[in-house]
Scaffold this active site. Structure first.
Site, mmCIF file in Angstrom:
data_model
loop_
_atom_site.group_PDB
_atom_site.id
_atom_site.type_symbol
_atom_site.label_atom_id
_atom_site.label_comp_id
_atom_site.label_asym_id
_atom_site.label_seq_id
_atom_site.Cartn_x
_atom_site.Cartn_y
_atom_site.Cartn_z
ATOM 1 N N ARG A 1 58.151 40.549 41.955
ATOM 2 C CA ARG A 1 56.756 41.034 41.927
ATOM 3 C C ARG A 1 56.625 42.482 42.415
ATOM 4 N NH1 ARG A 1 57.117 37.682 38.929
ATOM 5 N NH2 ARG A 1 56.259 35.599 38.960
ATOM 6 N N SER B 1 46.862 33.868 41.349
ATOM 7 C CA SER B 1 47.366 33.567 42.696
ATOM 8 C C SER B 1 46.968 34.680 43.655
ATOM 9 C CB SER B 1 48.886 33.469 42.678
ATOM 10 O OG SER B 1 49.271 32.412 41.847
ATOM 11 N N GLU C 1 49.051 38.972 46.726
ATOM 12 C CA GLU C 1 49.528 39.504 45.449
ATOM 13 C C GLU C 1 48.421 40.394 44.874
ATOM 14 O OE1 GLU C 1 51.624 36.714 43.020
ATOM 15 O OE2 GLU C 1 50.719 37.507 41.197
#
Ligand code: FAD
EC number: 1.3.1.98
Length: 318
Positions: free
Chosen positions: A176, A226, A301
């Site tokens: 990520r 998320s 995130e």
């Protein structure tokens, strides 16, 4: 600079697809955010170069977005220019297993296109409601895959407004994360390489991915996917963030008009009229409770955009 004066300057250099005082809630899947002084739909590289050069010359905050599916905008909006990649910058060219696609292409469309041409590898992204540019920036993906796995090259606008070609190595992909989160680069297009597959099998896998997501995620309520990252070290300690939050009994926890989803605890849903202030307060509560339980601060995130154009994972602003 006064927004109307800025708008005339932009029109004078040929940037015409612009809106004044645009509500950013309309450009975020969370449906949250006050007005941006100016929002520009990006149509081509040359006008984007002119736009970026003007913003730098006049010291005007400028941010780039795709579908706003991983962003929280402030209730106070944005004092500058939001440049949006979307339909007007979304072409794709296919040759064998190679795809060259513009940053604005909608991921479900890209996955379907690849399937129709017998290219496997993008099924995991078929239910991600963002653009290719946003996915590369995040090195996002699902089912333990990331877009970096199949990215061969990226063309980007660098700090001096030049178009540069970057190898996968230059993109510094890791879980990520990518170089785009640390350097001021604008992703224009990417070269992806898939593997050969039968279009019917690929379509079947896409349908399975979509069915599972429909079942697992609260797709009917505005959300941002998320909220917290599933970092390997936390996973080993206590499992994925959704389970950690659910085990703490936080499903359904509400602040103002936002709530921890009762369907999936790593999602925060907007019940209607939710604000960025509500989201901040709720995320802060969740993090405090989880820290007390497992001794680890969950990391976001989702990115927060300040009214002055700073962008970083939301927890960094708490
Ligand atoms: C229901 C739902 C499910 C989701 N599921 C997943 C999932 O399974 N896996 C996953 O990884 N993510 C998931 N997400 C999050 C999100 O969709 C992805 O991160 C997506 O790739 C973001 O793309 P975007 O175009 O919306 O980017 P935005 O949210 O608009 O932007 C995200 C960041 O990328 C930057 N950015 C965007 N475009 C460019 C560009 N062209 N050049 C430089 N920087 C750029 C922005 O400045 C911002 O910092 C989900 C979101 C939702 C709402």
């Amino acid at each position: 600079m006064e927004p109307r004066k800025l708008a005339s300057k932009l029109l004078a250099i040929g940037v015409s697809e612009l809106r004044l005082d645009e509500p950013l809630a309309m450009h975020s899947t969370w449906k949250i955010g006050g007005p941006s002084d100016i929002l520009v739909h990006i149509t081509d590289t040359t006008s984007l170069q002119k736009l970026v050069a003007l913003a730098r010359e006049d010291d005007i905050p400028l941010i780039v977005i795709g579908r706003g599916s991983n962003i929280l905008f402030s209730d106070d909006g944005f004092r500058g220019i939001v440049a949006k990649f979307g339909k007007s910058f979304a072409a794709a060219r296919i040759d064998g297993q190679d795809i060259i696609a513009d940053a604005g292409i909608w991921l479900p469309r890209l996955a379907r296109l690849a399937a129709s041409r017998g290219i496997a590898g993008l099924e995991h992204a078929s239910g991600i409601p963002g653009t290719l540019g946003g996915l590369i920036y995040m090195n996002g993906g699902s089912l333990r895959q990331s877009i970096g796995d199949m990215t061969k090259r990226v063309w980007a606008l660098d700090e001096n407004c030049n178009v540069i070609e970057m190898s996968a190595e230059d993109c510094e992909f890791s879980y990520r994360s990518s170089v785009f989160q640390h350097r001021n680069l604008i992703i224009l297009r990417a070269h992806l390489r898939g593997t050969p597959g039968d279009p019917r099998d690929i379509r079947k896998r896409i349908l399975n991915v979509l069915a599972e997501r429909k079942h697992k995620f609260p797709l009917k309520q505005p959300n941002c996917g998320s909220v917290f990252t599933n970092k390997p070290e936390v996973y080993e300690l206590a499992g994925p963030p959704g389970k950690i939050i659910e085990d703490a009994g936080l499903k359904g926890l509400r602040v103002g008009n936002v709530m921890v989803s009762t369907v999936h605890a790593n999602f925060i849903v907007n019940l209607g009229g939710g604000t960025s202030k509500d989201v901040f307060e709720l995320i802060s509560k969740i993090r405090d409770v989880i820290y007390c339980r497992i001794g680890y601060w969950l990391e976001c995130e989702v990115r927060y955009v300040t009214p002055n154009g700073d962008i970083a994972p939301l927890h960094k602003f708490l």
